[in-house]
Design an enzyme around this catalytic site. Structure first.
Site, PDB file in Angstrom:
ATOM      1  CG  HIS A 441      -6.170  -6.396  19.498  1.00 45.76           C
ATOM      2  ND1 HIS A 441      -5.192  -7.771  20.000  1.00 45.76           N
ATOM      3  CD2 HIS A 441      -5.924  -5.923  18.087  1.00 45.76           C
ATOM      4  CE1 HIS A 441      -5.062  -8.171  18.974  1.00 45.76           C
ATOM      5  NE2 HIS A 441      -5.276  -7.687  17.772  1.00 45.76           N
ATOM      6  CB  CYS A 809     -17.714   1.493  11.065  1.00 46.49           C
ATOM      7  SG  CYS A 809     -15.936   2.762  11.037  1.00 46.49           S
TER       8      CYS A 809
HETATM    9  C1  PEP Z   1     -13.937   3.301  15.635  1.00 44.77           C
HETATM   10  O1  PEP Z   1     -13.083   3.563  16.440  1.00 44.77           O
HETATM   11  O2  PEP Z   1     -14.587   3.718  16.017  1.00 44.77           O
HETATM   12  C2  PEP Z   1     -13.386   2.330  14.913  1.00 44.77           C
HETATM   13  C3  PEP Z   1     -14.340   1.604  14.073  1.00 44.77           C
HETATM   14  O3  PEP Z   1     -12.217   2.230  14.761  1.00 44.77           O
HETATM   15  P1  PEP Z   1     -11.397   1.173  15.572  1.00 44.77           P
HETATM   16  O4  PEP Z   1     -12.121   0.422  16.476  1.00 44.77           O
HETATM   17  O5  PEP Z   1     -10.526   0.426  14.439  1.00 44.77           O
HETATM   18  O6  PEP Z   1     -10.194   2.320  16.322  1.00 44.77           O
END
Ligand code: PEP
Ligand code: MG
Length: 861
Positions: A441, A809
């Site tokens: 986070h 992403c």
């Molecule tokens: C991922 O898991 O790569 C993602 C982009 O989602 P998050 O980081 O919010 O879990």
């Protein structure tokens, strides 16, 4: 007597057949290479070829360097340099001395020092000093020359020479002490004849190069002990100090990177090392710097690099003594030069782009600590978000907000961060946590906000009771200053100086050219309108991931907590109305900032541990029922629990509420003439049935909004591929999805079974030490496992839906190697945090140029 070969200009010595004295500029004509001419001979050849003014001089090639130790050859050299400079050694009015130096074919540590005072005698020293106007300027350099010749060519023991110098503090007295010691020790006076002096100087230089110490040094540099050196004899024209001197200059300003010769200038006789005092600014050179500018510009255009020159000034005339590519030029200089060369048509734009790597772009974008070597390193954690900052320790978000409001730079130091800490993080200059990895986070939020962060600092313990924190071996108090570097993970005690200069404007030009070279799109992971605006300014083509749960951080956390912790369906519906209202406003701002670009909005993926109150928190606030409900929801593995689409399956109004807020926001924004290309994304799907059900919610929401507003919102529906099962079932998922975005953070977590919040500090550090891994797979996409799953999913998805849009992403979207991998798979775009967008643009361009280069090579091969 010497004769000049009419065709080559090379002066050969009839007394010593085969020997050649090679005037500067004649080496190549003679077919000699760097092994023979040394790096200096080659550089002088180049300067002559470029038509630049060089100091008169010659090279004795490495293969025959020893012959300069013989008086006949040395005499020929003295005569030749005299002819070339139109002066004569010993002339009292326009005096000439000689300078002997050596060079190897490449860079070598431990070359003998230059001997600049060949031709000075006790009889002519007075006249020379009178011409210069400063006696001490000559005497010091003369003493150095005599000392080296005495030790290495005349065999006077070093200890005796040192003793003689000890008793003579003044430079002239030192020369006299050395000269009389030579006479006493050798039984002969130090010669006055310049040719004899030159021969001795050559022997001294070669003897020093051949000394056991110098040979050891070459071995340590992995160079052959037998490596030869070329000798160079240069004219040292003596002139009045107010109109003569010597100096060094580089072509570019270190701060701006622009072409603006920088350097210093010293009056008097040239030494081998710069004098201890600072020289004068170049502007004070009589005659100005025009010729120097011309020389530096010509050299840059020829060498395609920032350059440095040593130069001499005689009566206002500059001539070059040496020129080379500047070693370790400032990055800004390299960027500005690449752009200048391309603008002048000397390089192609793509070639200019090739010269600056993505890591260098990152270096230019973020502040850095100015380290001097004396810093106290407290701990080294994970480099979670680039940049550097210094500030006072705040042990809680509340304290960070207080100090931040007073204008005090703060480093938020905490065990780990939660969504409740986001306002405190945003008020801080940097964040330091004891746990978590680079996909945790704290890291994700810090990167999004462009704040430096170090996570997973081993041994970091916060003691709120005493207001202290243990970092490494030290116990520090709240308010104590620390500095950290989010690029290296290093945390230092105290306030270190931080360089904050932004990138030169030329970087934007280079990045525009990079855009012209790349195939892969670059989007941003942004949750707010402000982040979108920052990213668009940095060149993002759209939003690849808006994490809607991030819109409920800080003081808006109760909105989402009320949904999760609602006592009954009625309370949940009420909470959802509040959530929908808040989201409507957020989405409107976000979509307006996006403009007509694409934007992928991900419906809620709220890992419960990040959003539930801390144990005891609700109870302490007097809500024991909420405390109980929170306790019942707590999970052993929250990242594998009620996350993503699963929450939407349990609370069926959740996604419709979000989707309605989104579609009606789009309708409002469209009314202003802005039409973002909307993509709605479902997170953490493993079953095609989950996607089908979630897609049903979204479609129904679109119909509801159309019925209410009369606007049929155009959108695409897609899913994240974040679980191995989703990757394997890509074909089935593609039946329901118009696009996939690979969530490589979770996909890495689940493919390895590595908790993204836990393993980095210990397991991955140990694995890297053991050589199992070369980088954290959370930072650099693992091409063999995770990458293989992505490749398979791409193939399967395209078999069902050939035009499916594909992106990444996860954090890997900002890592150059991972970007090259995605480019190789033919994905449509990568998406990364705003401040990594320029890095991603450059990485995508380099990947495309490499591919083009190998194609071209393949064609010609
Ligand atoms: C991922 O898991 O790569 C993602 C982009 O989602 P998050 O980081 O919010 O879990
Ligand atoms: Mg994820």
């Amino acid at each position: 007597m010497s004769v000049t070969d009419g065709t080559t200009g090379v002066v050969t010595q009839p007394e010593a057949p085969g020997l050649a004295l090679v005037p500067y500029g004649q080496g190549r004509i003679r077919g000699l290479d760097a092994d023979e001419l040394g790096a200096h001979g080659i550089a002088m050849d180049r300067l002559v070829a470029l038509g630049l003014p060089v100091v008169p001089g010659l090279t004795v090639p490495a293969g025959s360097a020893g012959s300069l130790g013989e008086p006949g050859t040395a005499r020929a050299a003295v005569e030749l340099v005299g002819q070339m400079s139109g002066r004569r050694v010993g002339d009292a009015t326009r005096p000439l001395l000689l300078r002997l130096s050596a060079s190897a074919p490449g860079e070598v540590a431990g070359l003998p020092p230059d001997l600049p005072c060949i031709g000075v005698t006790p009889d002519n020293a007075g006249d020379l000093c009178a011409v210069i106007g400063r006696a001490e300027a000559l005497d010091e350099v003369w003493a150095g020359t005599v000392r080296m010749i005495a030790e290495y060519a005349l065999g006077v023991p070093a200890a005796l020479l040192d003793d003689a110098l000890l008793d003579a503090p003044e430079p002239r007295a030192r020369v006299e002490a050395l000269l009389s010691l030579v006479t006493r020790h050798t039984g002969r006076p130090y010669p006055d004849d310049p040719a004899e002096q030159l021969a001795l100087a050559a022997r001294a230089v070669l003897a020093r190069w051949d000394s056991p110490r110098a040979r050891r040094s070459r071995r340590a540099q992995k160079l052959p002990a037998e490596l030869g050196i070329a000798l160079h004899v240069q004219a040292l024209r003596i002139g009045p100090a107010d109109r003569s001197g010597y100096g060094t200059a580089v072509s570019r300003h270190p701060e701006t990177g622009r072409f603006a010769p920088q350097g210093s200038f010293f009056r008097g006789v040239r030494r081998s090392a710069p004098p201890p005092h600072t020289g004068e600014a170049l502007e004070r050179l009589t005659g100005g710097t025009t010729l120097l500018e011309h020389s530096l510009l010509t050299l840059e255009r020829h060498l395609h690099a920032p350059v440095s020159v040593d130069f001499e000034v005689r009566d206002g005339e500059i001539s070059l003594l040496a020129a080379s590519v500047q070693s370790r030029p400032p990055l800004r200089a390299s960027v500005c030069l690449a752009v200048d060369l391309a603008r002048d048509g000397i390089l192609g734009k793509e070639e200019a782009v090739r010269r600056i790597g993505p890591a260098q772009v990152q270096e230019l974008l973020h502040p850095q600590l100015r380290l001097t070597g004396g810093e106290e390193l407290l701990v080294r954690g994970l480099p979670a978000s680039p940049g550097a900052a210094a500030g006072r320790i705040a042990l809680s978000s509340e304290r960070a907000l207080e100090l931040g409001a007073e204008g005090t730079p703060v480093v938020l130091v905490t065990h780990e961060t939660t969504p409740a800490d986001v306002p405190g993080m945003l008020a801080s200059a940097a964040v330091l946590t004891g746990t978590g990895g680079i996909a945790s986070h704290a890291a994700v939020v810090a990167r999004g906000a462009g704040k430096p962060a170090v996570c997973g600092a081993a041994g970091l313990r916060v003691d709120m009771a005493t207001g202290t924190v243990r970092i490494g071996d030290r116990v520090l108090h709240e308010g104590d200053p620390v500095s950290l570097d989010g690029r290296t993970g290093a945390v230092y005690a105290g306030t270190l100086s931080v360089s904050v200069a932004g990138p030169p404007p030329e970087l934007s030009t280079l990045l525009e050219w990079a855009d012209g070279a790349r195939r892969l799109g670059v989007r941003v992971n942004a949750d707010t309108a402000a982040e979108v605006s920052t990213a668009v300014a940095l060149g993002a083509e759209g939003v690849g991931l808006c994490r809607t749960e991030h819109q409920f951080l800080g003081d808006r956390l109760p909105l989402i907590r009320s949904v999760i912790l609602a006592a009954d369906p009625a309370a949940r519906d009420e909470a959802l109305i509040a959530l929908e209202r808040a989201q409507h406003e957020d989405f409107k701002a976000l979509l307006a900032a996006v403009g007509d670009r694409p934007v992928t909005v991900r419906l809620l993926d709220a890992p419960l541990h990040e959003f539930l109150p801390a144990p005891g928190e609700a109870g302490a606030a007097g809500d024991t029922a909420a405390e109980q409900r929170a306790a019942a929801l707590r999970e052993a593995n929250p990242m594998l629990g009620l996350r993503g689409v699963r929450l939407a399956m349990l609370h069926e109004r959740l996604y419709p509420a979000q989707a309605e807020a989104l579609f009606s926001a789009w309708a409002d924004v469209a009314a202003t003439g802005v039409t973002p290309q909307l993509e709605v994304m479902i997170p953490l799907v493993s079953l095609p049935e989950e996607l089908e059900a979630a897609a049903g919610f979204v479609r129904a929401a679109a119909e509801t909004v159309a019925a209410r507003t009369g606007v049929e919102v155009p959108y695409r529906l897609g899913t994240m591929i974040e679980t191995p099962r989703a990757a394997l079932l890509a074909a089935e998922l593609a039946e329901h999805a118009e696009f996939f975005s690979f969530g490589t953070n979770d996909l890495t977590q689940l493919t390895y079974g590595f908790s993204r919040d836990d393993v980095e500090r210990q397991v991955l550090t140990s694995y890297q030490e053991r050589g199992f891994l070369t980088a954290s797979p959370f930072a650099r996409l693992d091409p063999h496992g995770v990458g293989a799953l992505i490749a398979l999913a791409v193939e399967r998805a395209r078999s069902v839906r050939p035009d499916i849009k594909l992106g990444v992403c996860g954090e890997h979207g900002g890592d150059p190697e991972s970007i090259a991998f995605c480019d190789g798979l033919g994905l449509d775009y990568v998406s990364c945090s705003a401040h990594r967008v320029p890095v991603a643009r450059m990485a995508a361009a380099h990947s495309a140029l490499r591919a083009r280069g190998s194609d071209e090579n393949g064609t010609t091969a």
